[in-house]
Design a protein around this motif. Sequence first.
Motif, PDB file in Angstrom:
ATOM      1  N   LEU A 102      18.426  25.700  -7.785  1.00 41.92           N
ATOM      2  CA  LEU A 102      19.222  25.980  -6.825  1.00 41.92           C
ATOM      3  C   LEU A 102      19.852  24.535  -6.290  1.00 41.92           C
ATOM      4  N   TRP A 106      23.851  25.141  -2.354  1.00 41.81           N
ATOM      5  CA  TRP A 106      23.974  26.272  -2.650  1.00 41.81           C
ATOM      6  C   TRP A 106      24.147  27.604  -1.461  1.00 41.81           C
ATOM      7  N   LEU A 128      24.061  30.680  -7.051  1.00 40.97           N
ATOM      8  CA  LEU A 128      23.007  29.985  -7.926  1.00 40.97           C
ATOM      9  C   LEU A 128      23.845  29.397  -9.155  1.00 40.97           C
ATOM     10  N   PRO A 150      22.420  32.081 -13.264  1.00 36.47           N
ATOM     11  CA  PRO A 150      21.142  32.608 -13.374  1.00 36.47           C
ATOM     12  C   PRO A 150      20.757  33.917 -14.026  1.00 36.47           C
TER      13      PRO A 150
END
Length: 368
Positions: A102, A106, A128, A150
């Motif tokens: 993060l 974010w 992310l 992510p």
Amino acid sequence: METLKLTDRGWFWPPVDELSEAAERIRARLGDWPRTSRAWRICLAAPEAAGPNDLIVVIGREVPDGEVAAWRGDGAAVVQASAGGATLMAPGGERFSLEGALAEDWLAALAAFLDCGFDAQDALVLALAWRDGDEMRSEDAWPVELSRFPRVAQLPPAPVLAFPACPPRLGLYPVLPSAQWVERVLAMGVKTVQLRVKDADALPSGLEDDIARAVAAGRRYDARVFINDHWREAAQAGAYGVHLGQEDLDTADLEAIARAGMRLGLSTHGYYEMLRALHYRPSYLAFGAVFPTGTKTVATAPQGITRLARYVRLLDGHVPLVAIGGIDASRLAAVLATGVGSAALVSAVTAAADPAAAVARLQQAFQA
């Protein structure tokens, strides 16, 4: 631009000026997206009364199940974040768990992507994928490096045996209701089709025979025939590939599909579903619905050309992409201008007054 004004719109509660300013700064570098129609409120502390537009963010601590259930019962969504990622808990009970770093900004990025009209789980994926200072590095700061995105957490392992590859550009991709239509369209020179049977009971010869007939036509015309949903029958017939929806990932035996040597195409309707699908290393991804469509009920709103272009840029060189949903001859040129290598069409072929002439015109668009 009015769509970029976030500082006076109550995005954060309690109000945090520096987060609102950062969100506005990020939003200004994401392009000209229509303002979301939803009045989101990102709550950094528990509100006195939660509501359906609230996104309650809890950082660095576990939230008791009863507390989360109460918020969700009021219609709010909850994001639980830590150094290793974040989980979105939607009011309907769905959980979207993501693993990744993060950035400091974010939360500001999350507000900016929500303002671009993305569903909460997709906005969280993009937040992310954000890195501090991205808005200063390029005129267009949209995340387009897949390695920075992510990962979806808690997924079962992908099949040990990889699915065979597809050509990087599958071209015109008619979705057809019967083997008879498959034979008819392949005779017109089309090289990629999908058999999607909506009512197996209406088939004169039955589902298994219709799939076998379509697969045989594919071999006869040296074409790629995908079977929608019915992967067992497709494997029995030796089909080139199968196409599955997101819901099928919970029930289909992907190991068996891979062992059968079939290609796998997966439907996606946003960034979270894209990441989930990529985990299984499919042969292609379908993205849609690009436009409103009456041929299939889709839970998500139409994605549009701009989102498709972002998808193409992100996935180029990683996996073939197929655009689907509401595409006809009048829209095909704009779809192909995004750089996508394939477009799936339904009624543009099967509802045409002269299907052969329609296919010829559609094929010309791919050759332009």
